[in-house]
Motif scaffolding. Structure first.
Motif, PDB file in Angstrom:
ATOM      1  N   GLY A 107       5.279   1.825 -19.372  1.00  0.00           N
ATOM      2  CA  GLY A 107       5.656   1.212 -18.105  1.00  0.00           C
ATOM      3  C   GLY A 107       5.005   1.887 -16.910  1.00  0.00           C
ATOM      4  N   PRO A 108       5.436   1.513 -15.702  1.00  0.00           N
ATOM      5  CA  PRO A 108       4.813   2.032 -14.481  1.00  0.00           C
ATOM      6  C   PRO A 108       5.385   3.343 -13.969  1.00  0.00           C
ATOM      7  CG  PRO A 108       6.423   0.360 -13.911  1.00  0.00           C
ATOM      8  CD  PRO A 108       6.424   0.446 -15.413  1.00  0.00           C
ATOM      9  N   GLN A 109       6.162   4.053 -14.795  1.00  0.00           N
ATOM     10  CA  GLN A 109       6.866   5.243 -14.301  1.00  0.00           C
ATOM     11  C   GLN A 109       5.944   6.312 -13.729  1.00  0.00           C
ATOM     12  OE1 GLN A 109       7.094   3.764 -17.347  1.00  0.00           O
ATOM     13  NE2 GLN A 109       8.940   4.466 -18.423  1.00  0.00           N
ATOM     14  N   THR A 110       4.741   6.421 -14.243  1.00  0.00           N
ATOM     15  CA  THR A 110       3.841   7.486 -13.796  1.00  0.00           C
ATOM     16  C   THR A 110       2.760   6.989 -12.837  1.00  0.00           C
ATOM     17  OG1 THR A 110       2.658   7.206 -15.902  1.00  0.00           O
ATOM     18  CG2 THR A 110       4.205   9.039 -15.743  1.00  0.00           C
ATOM     19  N   LEU A 111       2.960   5.814 -12.267  1.00  0.00           N
ATOM     20  CA  LEU A 111       2.016   5.333 -11.260  1.00  0.00           C
ATOM     21  C   LEU A 111       1.850   6.300 -10.082  1.00  0.00           C
ATOM     22  CD1 LEU A 111       2.355   1.469 -10.814  1.00  0.00           C
ATOM     23  CD2 LEU A 111       0.308   2.774 -11.405  1.00  0.00           C
ATOM     24  N   PRO A 112       2.896   7.033  -9.656  1.00  0.00           N
ATOM     25  CA  PRO A 112       2.689   7.986  -8.562  1.00  0.00           C
ATOM     26  C   PRO A 112       1.581   9.004  -8.845  1.00  0.00           C
ATOM     27  CG  PRO A 112       5.028   7.609  -8.848  1.00  0.00           C
ATOM     28  CD  PRO A 112       4.339   6.917  -9.993  1.00  0.00           C
ATOM     29  N   LEU A 113       1.340   9.329 -10.108  1.00  0.00           N
ATOM     30  CA  LEU A 113       0.264  10.267 -10.432  1.00  0.00           C
ATOM     31  C   LEU A 113      -1.095   9.614 -10.177  1.00  0.00           C
ATOM     32  CD1 LEU A 113       1.607  11.780 -13.781  1.00  0.00           C
ATOM     33  CD2 LEU A 113       2.229  12.329 -11.414  1.00  0.00           C
ATOM     34  N   VAL A 114      -1.228   8.361 -10.543  1.00  0.00           N
ATOM     35  CA  VAL A 114      -2.462   7.612 -10.282  1.00  0.00           C
ATOM     36  C   VAL A 114      -2.689   7.501  -8.778  1.00  0.00           C
ATOM     37  CG1 VAL A 114      -3.565   5.352 -10.503  1.00  0.00           C
ATOM     38  CG2 VAL A 114      -2.331   6.336 -12.450  1.00  0.00           C
ATOM     39  N   GLU A 115      -1.641   7.174  -8.056  1.00  0.00           N
ATOM     40  CA  GLU A 115      -1.755   7.014  -6.605  1.00  0.00           C
ATOM     41  C   GLU A 115      -2.141   8.324  -5.934  1.00  0.00           C
ATOM     42  OE1 GLU A 115       2.137   5.524  -5.999  1.00  0.00           O
ATOM     43  OE2 GLU A 115       1.622   3.451  -6.558  1.00  0.00           O
TER      44      GLU A 115
END
Length: 227
Positions: A107-115
């Protein structure tokens, strides 16, 4: 490919490239990572996280990414662990976390790392951030800006996973690319050749495509960080 298959393939290729001392270190590190599976967060940090930090010194910089990704897979690192390792890590350690995301987090839980990585000017972090995980989960607005970030920093658009599908007939992306090309042309600067490729995908018949100078540019690579 299943996570088990990913681990097996990665380990086979990595062991073939390492010398005896490095393979022995890898055996110990992965055994520690496997022993940690399913355990709650520990303080102080579990041994495998310490091995993660020393992978560059033990395996060499050319193989550090693969060793670190293997440790994350073997430990079955969850989003909380990935976030902690990323936030505490060097640029090279953060890159390995980004590379591991596609097979570890659905899922999108680790999107903050990409951002976070996309806010840097570290070209290797940016390239890792626009991989398959970002292709699956970045919202359209953020994904378009990630493509522009690659153009700004000189990261080849080949690094952008699933580019053909996500850019196809994207009129807003075409507008943004046209604006960027116009700004560079007005400033007397060349337009990155990669921009033409993405613009052709986003709006193959858009008038702005004809207005963009065909002269290729030598991308600005920026300064890479390594540990």
């Amino acid at each position: 490919m299943t996570q088990t298959a990913v681990i097996d393939d990665l380990r086979t290729r990595l062991e073939a490239a390492l010398d005896g001392a490095a393979r022995a270190w890898l055996d110990q590190a992965t055994a520690e990572a496997a022993a940690h599976r399913g355990r709650p967060e520990q303080r102080p940090a579990p041994l495998w996280e310490l091995r993660f930090a020393e992978a560059g010194r033990r395996c060499g910089q050319d193989h550090a990414d693969a060793a670190r990704v293997l440790l994350l897979h073997t430990a079955e690192a969850d989003p909380a662990t990935l976030t902690r390792v990323y936030e505490q890590g060097t640029a090279a350690e953060r890159r390995a976390v980004l590379l591991a995301l596609p097979h570890l987090v659905e899922g999108p839980q680790t999107l903050p790392l990409v951002e976070d990585a996309l806010r840097t000017n570290d070209t290797r972090l940016v390239a890792a951030a626009v991989g398959p995980y970002a292709a699956r989960h970045l919202a359209p607005h953020d994904w378009r800006h990630a493509v522009l970030k690659c153009l700004f920093t000189g990261v080849p658009v080949e690094a952008v996973a699933d580019l053909d599908r996500r850019a196809r007939a994207d009129a807003e992306l075409a507008r943004m690319l046209g604006d960027y090309a116009g700004e560079r042309t007005a400033a007397g600067r060349t337009v990155p050749s990669d921009l033409h490729r993405v613009l052709a995908l986003a709006a193959p018949t858009a008038p702005s495509a004809a207005a963009v100078s065909p002269a290729p540019a030598t991308p600005s690579t920026g300064e890479e960080q390594e540990s």
